[in-house]
Design an enzyme around this catalytic site. Structure first.
Site, PDB file in Angstrom:
ATOM      1  N   HIS A   1       1.080  -1.451   0.109  1.00  0.00           N
ATOM      2  CA  HIS A   1       0.267   0.039  -0.326  1.00  0.00           C
ATOM      3  C   HIS A   1       0.729   0.923  -0.100  1.00  0.00           C
ATOM      4  O   HIS A   1       0.921   2.427  -0.663  1.00  0.00           O
ATOM      5  CB  HIS A   1      -0.865   0.188   1.288  1.00  0.00           C
ATOM      6  CG  HIS A   1      -1.958   1.166   1.514  1.00  0.00           C
ATOM      7  ND1 HIS A   1      -3.385   0.977   0.708  1.00  0.00           N
ATOM      8  CD2 HIS A   1      -1.823   2.046   1.875  1.00  0.00           C
ATOM      9  CE1 HIS A   1      -3.456   1.805   0.733  1.00  0.00           C
ATOM     10  NE2 HIS A   1      -2.933   3.019   1.872  1.00  0.00           N
TER      11      HIS A   1
ATOM     12  N   HIS B   1     -10.304   2.559  -1.926  1.00  0.00           N
ATOM     13  CA  HIS B   1     -10.580   1.575  -0.099  1.00  0.00           C
ATOM     14  C   HIS B   1     -11.451   0.803  -0.541  1.00  0.00           C
ATOM     15  O   HIS B   1     -12.199   0.921   0.243  1.00  0.00           O
ATOM     16  CB  HIS B   1     -11.539   3.424   0.731  1.00  0.00           C
ATOM     17  CG  HIS B   1     -11.087   2.889   2.429  1.00  0.00           C
ATOM     18  ND1 HIS B   1     -12.118   3.877   3.348  1.00  0.00           N
ATOM     19  CD2 HIS B   1      -9.815   3.316   2.549  1.00  0.00           C
ATOM     20  CE1 HIS B   1     -11.039   3.630   3.973  1.00  0.00           C
ATOM     21  NE2 HIS B   1     -10.300   3.347   4.308  1.00  0.00           N
TER      22      HIS B   1
END
Lengths: 965, 265
Positions: A238, A301
């Site tokens: 990430h 998300h």
């Protein structure tokens, strides 16, 4: 003393929310509900007398016109000292009461507002407020049905629970006793290291664990838990995109850093002077006018939204707003764009994989989350798209984008040694622990339990206050650098900001929502609405003053240094001491294998239908094409007053606009255009052409509304399955290669991007991966918004043109989709032709020769023309023999529904025919028909016979009905 | 050279239509200050320095408890005297969307009975059960009674964007008085000016009420957003119908500024 207050709607007053829930219960197949009422519950604790509680009820909590209240004193064990008489008491055995409260530690913003309200009334002594929601349901329902209603609709166990009779009302958690923890990796063998990584949810592979072990062996000690966590956060996919930046073996070559050799390379080669800050900050910046620049970022998300759609999507928006806000010295958010991928909303409940929420619930939750966060922030959500496919059942994709306006002087930042590290905004709690590492792994049916803490709950008003205050502090030039506390929390924010200097943080200084957090939790918590500033010492008192005045907390938690070490302390104890060099550059580069083979799908064989009407209607009412008005209207797309082209256009403001246009400065007619392109169905056949098509589509939408290619910045957002699987990685390489080719050919550089890999779901030994999905977002500057055009046709008698070549490219098309095929002939892009015709068309629009223009995408000419017709409430006559092709196409269905790229449908007034054709000379165009005032949509086939005929009302009905919820 | 008309645009945590509201008043020729409610409470700024008070749209304090309730409560208990004095001195107040919700919940609107601290109406959840952004036609009634709407004769076109905008009077008597005293300023209408059902009446407001004023005509509250229609490119159909010379929402701001100029200078 504890008071329980219940607020409910008066008898006879309709309550639309209750009605909505009743309908949702019916959607679950539970029919026994006769009536449903909602009650808001407040628990107010403190030294309050009964007259005071009555006053609070009457003047603050209860709207005496539509609501009524009841109250009683309660013990901490949840027992009332008296009975609460409610109207529903006479429902008898038919009455089912469900009370839902937040889990301990979950933020409930209503608590703070309620306490403030009570204080403002001059009543002291309300120490704490908790809220709950009570559902009173009348009907013959089995306990199982009640459980289903709770589980599927009323609560999400990650953040809420059903209050049991006699349950203790939760109190702030216990105090924390400091104890420094080391993790023994020096003595761990390889399986041991892997076990440590797994058990601590570090998501570090063996090579990475070994690198850490080696480094600590050199130091002669074990890492502390917080050191290991910091490394895991910083090294997560990430945060560092190790796949994109690593080595990839593909077709006999080694690609050294896929990002640098494709996407970033295009930007470097194009070297546009209007690219102000690209690929180095939290968002990309392009110039806008002499005073301001435009910042743009799109994030995903996905994992949090799969588990808690409302909270996940809301914090997705909240998080991406903080990207432009954390770019340079901070941009003012001016526009949101949201693109979602879901499973089909009509997917049978019983076929859902275990542990997965139903797509309709996910969609309603996600839309609600984006709506409530975006609207409360006062940022228009004026662009977006939704794509449905069974591949997203277990892994919905939630792309949230934000555009910001930043003064030209504020585009750069600098951290100086000795500057204070100041955290501003919300307090730190246990929410969102392990988000960065969690999103770097796959989801499983246990994810809910294991990673529940990774779900964050947003508080948009906190973020709004913080934005308002930050912009004041920015304009007073009180800080020298800023970044957001996103994934990885303070660990990531401070670690990044201090990478070149070093930093020391005193963790006990971080303001907490409640006591009981350990030092590691404080450091890695992903609690929302926080930013980190670097503040020169001389500005500190002034900065703190600005924040105090706006009721926003700002706290010094440490200092930047010059020793390139990251030092964390807790109550004077050193709990971490890491070398910034190792932290940021010690990550071993990965070497992964990638392969790609063109798949072969069955090629359909069926006769060209004589009547294409039912197929057009089917495509119009397919999930991807149908009207998204139900979603769009729930977003405030006009706040800030800048909206020029809204997402819905036409006579009745219900036609599908192409791109949106906003004016960031109300005193000027200079505007920005924002669009997006996404088509995962092409990726099933070839990710290269999927990527090329997505770029072409995003650019087409800009051209369609009157923009041009002179200054367009692109954003890439890759959502993929596990990159350890060579075929997934091969697909990624092909898509990235197309990005390079198209960006350079169209001269539209990438300015920022993001990837989210590992979008997979494991259940029962089976792994479900999403289809490779690339979202391309584009932002362009338009000099004079008064020259913009919309897609709705406007004048009977005007001519209708197709601009661009139609090819036999039905692979992945929606025509094939509604007929149950995929096919192989995926739409390709010829950017040299595409660029030429886009430039000419821009010029024609600039000269005022174009009355309406629509991007030709899913459903091809058929869908584009039909949408233009019903948006303009006018008819059309179209001849397929006039459609320009570059080889013989003998089928009407191919001509009408092929999804070839670089095509537009254009309305040109008769008197401009010559001028238009002159400007477009050299480009493939065909005058295919005209606008009529008979409200009929008629298509003539190659033989001159009518192959499609429908009332535009019917077509509109087909298009609007699926999502009219 | 007349002295400037001074407008205070009041904000609090969660206010979000402040930028465009300030811009609209500036465009109408006023000097505008954006002031945080904390500044008034702390005494750093005084309402008496201004002639027009605007409470813009947004979600003050998250619309927790109910839309506009927490700010209304704050104004009522912390700034009541200043507000009362402001209105008694013949100055102007406009509440738009969340600002309207605030004015109604403080009891400053509609104030038909004269009773102290009585909320005579409310704005409750839309009948559709959700937040909606759409453009609506507003039929003016008694427009000359209200300073902000003087000279508006024809239907005007503005956007609404709210979840709690359904106007509900306390009872029939209040509604009757509102009608008798000409305090209903705008009703939602169909495109031809007739009373309309959903979506023309976007929230199910009783009697189609979209905006009301107080008995003096100097305090106006409305759910639609005039500050979002002050430029022709904001009109949802300008690409079809061309750029209009006048934008409907601008009239309200110009009327207010002109009134102060005439009254005070």
């Amino acid at each position: 003393m504890l008071w329980r207050v219940e607020i409910s709607t008066k008898s006879g007053i309709p309550n639309a929310s209750a009605g909505g829930i009743k309908k949702d219960i019916e959607d679950l197949g539970i029919r026994g509900v006769k009536e449903l009422r909602l009650t808001q519950v407040y628990f107010i604790e403190g030294t309050l007398s009964e007259p005071q509680i009555v006053r609070i009820c009457e003047k603050l909590l209860c709207d005496s016109i539509t609501q009524e209240y009841a109250y009683r004193r309660e013990t901490r064990e949840g027992r009332g000292e008296s009975r609460l008489e409610t109207r529903e008491s006479d429902w008898g055995a038919d009455l089912h009461t469900i009370e839902v409260a937040y889990n301990p530690g979950v933020m409930d913003p209503v608590e703070e507002s309620t306490k403030k309200g009570i204080r403002d009334m001059g009543i002291r002594g309300a120490e704490s407020v908790k809220t709950a929601r009570k559902y009173l349901i009348r009907g013959e329902l089995s306990p199982q049905q009640i459980d289903t209603i709770c589980e599927k609709l009323l609560l999400n166990k990650l953040i809420q629970h059903r209050v049991k009779e006699g349950e203790k009302i939760s109190l702030p958690s216990a105090a924390y006793d400091f104890r420094l923890l080391y993790v023994d990796i020096l003595d761990a063998d390889q399986p041991g290291l892997e076990r440590i990584s797994r058990q601590r949810q570090l998501f570090l592979n063996l090579t990475e664990m070994l690198a850490i072990k080696d480094d600590f062996a050199r130091l002669g000690r074990n890492p502390t838990d917080v050191e290991l966590e910091t490394l895991a956060q910083t090294w997560s996919e990430h945060c560092v995109h190790k796949t994109f930046r690593g080595l990839i073996e593909f077709q006999g070559e080694v690609i050294d850093n896929l990002m640098k050799s494709t996407i970033f390379r295009a930007t470097e080669e194009l070297n546009k002077p209007w690219c102000i800050s690209v690929f180095k900050d939290n968002a990309g910046i392009i110039s806008f006018d002499q005073d301001y620049s435009i910042c743009f970022k799109v994030e995903t998300h996905n994992h949090p939204s799969a588990l808690e759609p409302y909270g996940g999507a809301g914090t997705g928006i909240g998080g991406v707003i903080r990207d432009p806000l954390g770019t340079g010295l901070g941009a003012k958010p001016i526009l949101n764009t949201d693109i979602f991928c879901f499973g089909p909303p009509d997917y049978p409940h019983e076929k859902l994989p275990k542990g997965v929420l139903h797509p309709k619930r996910i969609m309603k939750g996600v839309v609600g989350g984006v709506r409530d966060y975006g609207n409360r922030m006062g940022i228009p959500t004026a662009n977006g798209s939704i794509f449905f496919d069974e591949g997203y059942l277990a892994n919905p994709l939630v792309y949230c984008g934000n555009v910001g306006l930043i003064p030209n002087w504020a585009c750069q930042k600098r951290v100086n040694p000795d500057d204070f590290i100041v955290v501003v905004g919300g307090r730190t709690g246990r929410d969102g622990i392990h988000g960065a590492t969690f999103s770097s792994g796959e989801l499983t049916e246990e994810s809910e339990e294991i990673s529940g803490g990774a779900v964050q709950i947003g508080n948009p008003i906190m973020e709004k206050k913080m934005v308002d205050t930050l912009l004041q502090a920015r304009d007073a030039k009180l800080y020298s650098a800023i970044t957001d506390c996103g994934a990885g929390g303070l660990s990531s924010a401070v670690g990044e900001m201090g990478a070149e200097t070093g930093a020391t943080v005193d963790l006990e200084k971080v303001p907490l929502k409640y006591s009981g957090l350990g030092y590691t939790e404080i450091w890695i918590s992903e609690a929302q609405e926080r930013m980190v500033l670097s503040v020169p010492q001389k500005n500190l008192s002034q900065l703190l003053e600005v924040f105090t005045r706006e009721d926003v907390e700002a706290t010094v938690i440490g200092q930047f240094t010059s020793d390139k070490r990251l030092r964390l302390k807790y109550q004077g104890h050193t709990v971490a001491d890491l070398d910034m060099e190792f932290l940021h550059h010690g990550l071993p580069r990965t070497k992964k294998k990638a392969t790609w083979e063109k798949p072969s799908f069955p090629e359909p064989s069926f006769p060209d239908p004589e009547d294409l009407t039912p197929y057009l209607e089917k495509i119009l009412s397919s999930w991807n094409v149908c009207s998204k008005e139900w979603v769009i209207r729930q977003y405030d797309h006009e706040v800030q007053g800048g909206s020029v082209l809204k997402p819905l256009v036409g006579v009745s403001a219900d036609g599908p606009g192409d791109a949106c246009i906003v004016r960031p400065r109300l005193s000027s007619y200079r505007g920005i255009i924002v669009s997006n392109g996404i088509n995962p169905r092409y990726g099933l056949i070839d990710p290269y052409w999927m990527a090329a098509s997505a770029i072409d589509e995003a650019l087409r939408q800009i051209i369609a509304v009157g923009g041009n290619l002179n200054q367009v910045g692109l954003l890439d957002n890759f959502c993929w399955g596990n990159p350890e699987k060579p075929e997934n990685l091969g697909a990624l390489v092909r898509a990235a290669q197309a990005c390079y080719q198209m960006a350079t050919a169209y001269e539209t550089p990438f300015i920022s991007g993001k990837d989210s890999l590992n979008n997979e779901y494991s259940t029962g030994g089976r792994t479900i991966s999403i289809p490779p999905t690339l979202l391309i977002s584009a932002v362009a500057v338009i000099e004079d918004v008064k020259k913009a055009i919309s897609m709705d046709v406007k004048e009977p008698g005007d001519l209708l043109y197709v601009v661009g070549t139609t090819r036999d490219e039905m692979g992945g098309s929606h025509y094939y989709l509604v007929r149950g095929w995929i096919g192989n002939q995926v739409p390709k892009v010829d950017p040299s032709q595409g660029k030429q015709l886009m430039e000419n068309l821009s010029q024609a629009t600039e000269f005022g020769l174009v009355r309406a223009c629509h991007d030709c995408s899913e459903g091809g000419i058929g869908v584009a023309c039909a949408e233009m017709a019903f948006a303009g409430d006018l008819g059309m006559e179209i001849e397929l023999k006039s459609v320009p092709t570059d080889g013989p196409i003998e089928r009407n269905d191919t001509l009408l529904f092929s999804e070839s790229n670089s095509r537009f449908i254009v309305e040109v007034p008769l008197e401009y025919q010559d001028k238009f054709e002159q400007i477009m000379s050299g480009c493939p165009i065909g005058q295919i028909g005209k606008i009529t005032n008979i409200k009929e949509f008629k298509v003539y086939g190659l033989e001159g016979n009518v192959v499609l005929s429908a009332d535009i009302k019917e077509l509109k009905q087909a298009w609007q009905s699926p999502l009219r919820w | 050279m007349p002295t400037e008309v001074k407008v205070i645009v009041l904000r609090a945590a969660g206010t979000n239509c402040d930028y465009e509201t300030c811009y609209a008043f500036r465009r109408a020729g006023a000097a505008v200050e954006l002031v945080h409610v904390n500044q008034l409470i702390r005494g750093e700024k005084k309402l008496s320095s201004y002639q027009i008070l605007a409470i813009p749209g947004g979600f003050t304090y998250g619309d927790d408890i109910e839309a506009g309730k927490v700010l209304a409560n704050e104004l009522k208990y912390k700034l009541n005297d200043q507000l009362q004095e402001f209105i008694q001195r013949g100055k102007l107040v406009i509440g738009i969307c969340n600002g309207f919700q605030v004015l109604v919940k403080t009891g400053l609107l509609p104030a038909v009975t004269g009773a102290v601290d009585l909320q005579e109406a409310t704005l409750s959840g839309n009948d559709s059960g959700k937040f909606e952004d759409r453009w609506v036609y507003l039929q003016p009634f008694n427009a000359d009674k209200c300073v902000f709407t003087r000279r508006i004769k024809e239907t005007i076109y503005l956007p609404v964007a709210h979840a709690e905008g359904k106007f509900v009077p306390r009872d029939q008597t209040i509604l009757q008085k509102l009608k008798e005293r000409g305090q209903i300023i705008f009703r939602y209408a169909g495109p031809n000016g007739n009373a309309g059902e959903y979506p023309w009446n976007p929230n199910g407001s009783v009697d189609g009420i979209a905006g009301i004023c107080d008995p003096t005509g100097r305090v106006l509250g409305l759910m639609p957003h005039p500050e979002r229609h002050i430029d022709p490119v904001q009109h949802p159909r300008w690409t079809r119908e061309g750029l209009k010379v006048k934008s409907d929402g601008m009239l309200l701001f110009e009327n207010a500024v002109k009134y102060i100029e005439e009254e005070y200078h």
